[in-house]
Each structure stands twice: as C-alpha cells, then as structure tokens.
Design an enzyme around this catalytic site. Structure first.
Site, PDB file in Angstrom:
ATOM      1  N   ARG A  52       0.870  -1.178   0.000  1.00  0.00           N
ATOM      2  CA  ARG A  52       0.000   0.000   0.000  1.00  0.00           C
ATOM      3  C   ARG A  52       0.904   1.224   0.000  1.00  0.00           C
ATOM      4  O   ARG A  52       2.099   1.131   0.152  1.00  0.00           O
ATOM      5  CB  ARG A  52      -1.032  -0.003   1.142  1.00  0.00           C
ATOM      6  N   GLY A  53       0.264   2.405  -0.159  1.00  0.00           N
ATOM      7  CA  GLY A  53       1.048   3.626  -0.344  1.00  0.00           C
ATOM      8  C   GLY A  53       1.106   3.897  -1.843  1.00  0.00           C
ATOM      9  O   GLY A  53       1.385   2.981  -2.632  1.00  0.00           O
ATOM     10  N   ALA A  54       0.822   5.144  -2.223  1.00  0.00           N
ATOM     11  CA  ALA A  54       0.610   5.441  -3.647  1.00  0.00           C
ATOM     12  C   ALA A  54       1.763   5.012  -4.570  1.00  0.00           C
ATOM     13  O   ALA A  54       1.541   4.262  -5.536  1.00  0.00           O
ATOM     14  CB  ALA A  54       0.300   6.925  -3.808  1.00  0.00           C
ATOM     15  N   ARG A  95      -7.269  -0.521  -6.829  1.00  0.00           N
ATOM     16  CA  ARG A  95      -7.603   0.515  -5.841  1.00  0.00           C
ATOM     17  C   ARG A  95      -7.864   1.818  -6.603  1.00  0.00           C
ATOM     18  O   ARG A  95      -7.176   2.105  -7.583  1.00  0.00           O
ATOM     19  CB  ARG A  95      -6.482   0.713  -4.807  1.00  0.00           C
ATOM     20  N   GLN A 203      -1.667   2.655   9.977  1.00  0.00           N
ATOM     21  CA  GLN A 203      -0.410   2.761   9.231  1.00  0.00           C
ATOM     22  C   GLN A 203       0.672   3.477  10.033  1.00  0.00           C
ATOM     23  O   GLN A 203       1.862   3.168   9.900  1.00  0.00           O
ATOM     24  CB  GLN A 203      -0.627   3.526   7.910  1.00  0.00           C
ATOM     25  N   ASP A 244      -1.947  10.878  -2.299  1.00  0.00           N
ATOM     26  CA  ASP A 244      -2.362   9.784  -3.194  1.00  0.00           C
ATOM     27  C   ASP A 244      -2.757  10.313  -4.566  1.00  0.00           C
ATOM     28  O   ASP A 244      -2.667   9.598  -5.567  1.00  0.00           O
ATOM     29  CB  ASP A 244      -3.510   8.991  -2.579  1.00  0.00           C
ATOM     30  N   ASN A 254      -5.280  12.509   0.379  1.00  0.00           N
ATOM     31  CA  ASN A 254      -4.353  11.699   1.172  1.00  0.00           C
ATOM     32  C   ASN A 254      -5.158  10.988   2.260  1.00  0.00           C
ATOM     33  O   ASN A 254      -6.379  11.163   2.368  1.00  0.00           O
ATOM     34  CB  ASN A 254      -3.250  12.587   1.768  1.00  0.00           C
ATOM     35  N   LYS A 255      -4.471  10.186   3.036  1.00  0.00           N
ATOM     36  CA  LYS A 255      -5.115   9.363   4.068  1.00  0.00           C
ATOM     37  C   LYS A 255      -6.117  10.155   4.901  1.00  0.00           C
ATOM     38  O   LYS A 255      -5.839  11.288   5.300  1.00  0.00           O
ATOM     39  CB  LYS A 255      -4.009   8.766   4.956  1.00  0.00           C
TER      40      LYS A 255
HETATM   41  O1  MRU Z   1      -4.394   3.282   2.300  1.00  0.00           O
HETATM   42  P1  MRU Z   1      -2.918   3.470   2.111  1.00  0.00           P
HETATM   43  O2  MRU Z   1      -2.113   2.922   3.230  1.00  0.00           O
HETATM   44  O3  MRU Z   1      -2.463   2.998   0.755  1.00  0.00           O
HETATM   45  O4  MRU Z   1      -2.743   5.048   2.127  1.00  0.00           O
HETATM   46  C1  MRU Z   1      -1.462   5.596   1.980  1.00  0.00           C
HETATM   47  C2  MRU Z   1      -1.425   7.066   2.112  1.00  0.00           C
HETATM   48  O5  MRU Z   1      -2.430   7.721   2.240  1.00  0.00           O
HETATM   49  C3  MRU Z   1      -0.091   7.738   1.996  1.00  0.00           C
HETATM   50  O6  MRU Z   1      -0.057   8.894   2.775  1.00  0.00           O
HETATM   51  C4  MRU Z   1       0.137   8.117   0.531  1.00  0.00           C
HETATM   52  O7  MRU Z   1      -0.048   7.018  -0.306  1.00  0.00           O
HETATM   53  C5  MRU Z   1       1.469   8.680   0.303  1.00  0.00           C
HETATM   54  S1  MRU Z   1       2.693   7.419   0.419  1.00  0.00           S
HETATM   55  C6  MRU Z   1       4.162   7.957  -0.058  1.00  0.00           C
END
Ligand code: MRU
Length: 354
Positions: A52-54, A95, A203, A244, A254-255
C-alpha cells in the site's frame, strides 16, 4: 544525495522470475514476504493492502505487468499484447484513489506496445522488466531529491507531525514525507517526530513506527484525535504528509485525517507540507472534488484484531482518504521542485517543467 541516511527496509523486490512483497498486513508482529507470480495475485495484493502507499502500488503494478506479459506470451506469442489489455484493466481497478497506479500502467503499456511493434512474437520480458525496474529506481531517486528540497523549507529547528505511512514501505524506498523527515532528522532540524496512529488501519502505529525503529529514528505516537491539541502546544513547526492524488489546482487527496491536520495547522500557525512525486499529480482533474475516494469495509471500524468493538447492527462510514483544499497547503514538494501556496497556475508551471 545523502547516501548515509538510514533506510533499511525494502517492501518490493523482483527476485529471479517473480515479485516479492513484504506483507504489510502482518507488521509489526511478523515480517513475512509473499511470492507473487501473476497479475491476478498482484491485483489482489494491492486491493488487500499487502502492499500500500501510492508510489508502492504503482511500482507493484508495473512488476505485475511483467508477470502478465510473460504468461500471455507463453499462452500465445502472436497475441500477447492484445491479451494483456485484460490484465492492465484488472490491475488498474485494484484501488481507486492513488493515481500512481494508472500512471505506472500507462508507462508499462507504452513499453509493451513499442516492444510488440518492434519485435512481434519475441518474448517481451527483458524490455518490460527493465521498464518496471526503471520506475522503481526513479521513485527512490525522486524521494531523495524531495527529501533535500523539503528539508530546505525547514528554516528553524522544531518537531514534525506526520500521518499514515509514507516511507520505504509506501514507496520504492526512502519515502516521500518520511524522506523529508529522515533528512531533517539527520541534519538535526527535526527535534522530535510525532506520528498519528492513523485509524482505522494504523499505518502510523504499525508501519511508520516499525520502519523508523528499524532505522534508529525515535518516534512519538498519538491518537489521531490528539493532533489539534498537540499543534496547540507550540512544539510542532511543520506537518509533513504524502499524497495519493494531487489535482490540477493543488487540492490533495491523502489518508483520511489529513484534512483535519491541515485545518489544525492553519489555526495554529504551523506549516503544512505535502511531499509527492509528479507521478501523483493528475492534471486531468481540475479540482479535488473529482478525485475518487475509496471507501473500505465497515469491518475495519467495527472490529479490532478480530474482536467486535461496536454493538451488532451498528453502521459505519469508512472513507479511507480525504481531500485537503490547496488554500490550506503551504508547499507541495516534488522531484521537479517546490510549489508554495499551490494553485492552478503554479501547478501548470510545475508540470510543464522537465
Ligand atoms: O491506504 P494506504 O495505506 O495505501 O494510504 C497511503 C497514504 O495515504 C499515503 O499517505 C500516501 O499514499 C502517500 S505514500 C508515499
């Protein structure tokens, strides 16, 4: 680039003929790696948050295309490129919010098309694997550039607050917001690092705390709802987060919880910095209102570690991202440069740069 900065964790790796992913669902209890052999398994790993993470999602999907092309070519050397379309769709739909996914798939589709037109039914693997590796390596390079650029904005020593996980686990390595934090820490500019636990998936608690501990960087956790109160104490100078998807006007998805932080930062005179590679910028969307926001299962809220925390029949709303309006953002840091007080004009100038 400061090569000596601690950065031990790697969540994505290509090993001989398959993709290896650190299973982030099990951290910090277990460090287990999954061996991924086809596009379906890659899409599932993205949807289920193994990875996970963009940026990490984009990189994993790029390797997923390598696996897909190999299988398609072995089934039909003459039609592998046409058949690949189905795999690209599957991966693209794994996703919805992080645009790095479709960005990486576009790069891979272009290489696949060129390879097919140049070499017909010869195996496409070498060219596609090289392309996926390039996407991976360039992400790490971009993170180091952003680490340095973001740190230049920290003109005074102070504490930093971050949200979610934006480090080596969420990227090809080093991290976006966490890359700035690593760099600031090594230069003595970050006096203390605060991380929100990041409900409901944790996270911050499970991943950010784990990878920073690996690198010997101390972190202080807080519940998400304590962030405004923390900002009021005066110790934190900057909130530093990832993204994201960034719309053409500088609005940032973002999250979930990021928007609260931006409001709290503005109220308390604290800087708000977003750190993301240009692969996260979506110039096709005029504003954040157009960004698709993923809603995940209510089970993530209604239970904890397999144990129910709300009475049976309770409903839950679980959007996992939010959109922070550009006017609350002091700086967007990318590998192409920094945009202060982002808006449509300054984002267009940034994206026009090479
Ligand atoms: O749901 P996730 O864990 O994929 O969400 C991740 C985030 O929101 C991060 O802040 C974002 O992807 C930036 S990661 C470099």
């Amino acid at each position: 680039m400061e090569k000596h900065l601690p950065d031990a964790v790697r969540a994505i790796r290509w090993s001989r003929d398959h993709l290896v992913l650190l299973d982030q669902r099990l951290l910090p209890r277990k460090e287990e790696y999954l061996h991924i052999g086809n596009a379906g398994e890659t899409a599932r790993a993205i949807a289920d948050m193994v990875v996970r993470g963009a940026p990490a999602i984009g990189i994993a999907a790029a390797y997923g295309v390598v696996l897909a092309a190999r299988k398609r070519h072995s089934q039909s050397p003459s039609s592998w490129y046409a058949d690949l379309h189905e795999d690209l769709e599957l991966l693209a739909n794994s996703r919805p919010t992080a645009v790095n996914l479709s960005w990486a798939l576009r790069q891979m589709r272009r290489v696949a098309e060129q390879t097919f037109h140049a070499h017909g039914d010869l195996p496409p693997l070498p060219a596609l694997l090289e392309a996926a590796r390039r996407i991976h390596q360039r992400d790490v390079q971009a993170n180091h550039v952003m680490g340095a650029l973001g740190t230049e904005l920290l003109t005074e020593k102070g504490a930093i607050l971050t949200h979610c996980n934006t480090g080596s686990l969420a990227t090809g390595g080093f991290g976006t917001a966490l890359g700035v934090i690593r760099t600031a820490w090594s230069r003595g500019l970050a006096t203390r690092i605060f991380a929100d636990e990041t409900r409901p998936w944790l996270q911050g608690a499970r991943l950010t705390a784990w990878e920073l501990a690996r690198d010997g960087i101390p972190v202080t956790l807080l519940v998400d709802s304590a962030s405004s109160w923390l900002l009021r104490q005066g110790e934190v100078r900057w909130v530093v987060v990832g993204a994201d998807r960034i719309a053409a006007n500088g609005d940032v998805a973002n999250k979930i919880g990021t928007y609260n932080l931006a409001l709290g930062a503005r109220q308390h005179g604290v800087g708000f910095m977003v750190v993301a590679p240009t692969s996260t910028v979506d110039m096709n969307l005029a504003s954040g209102a157009e960004i698709p926001i993923e809603t995940r299962s209510s089970d993530e809220l209604l239970g904890f570690g397999g144990v129910g925390v709300a009475p049976g029949g309770t409903q839950a709303w679980n959007p996992v991202f939010d959109v922070t309006p550009a006017e609350l953002i002091d700086a967007i840091v990318t590998e192409r440069g920094v945009v202060e007080n982002p808006n449509s004009a300054s984002m267009a100038t940034l994206m026009g740069r090479n």
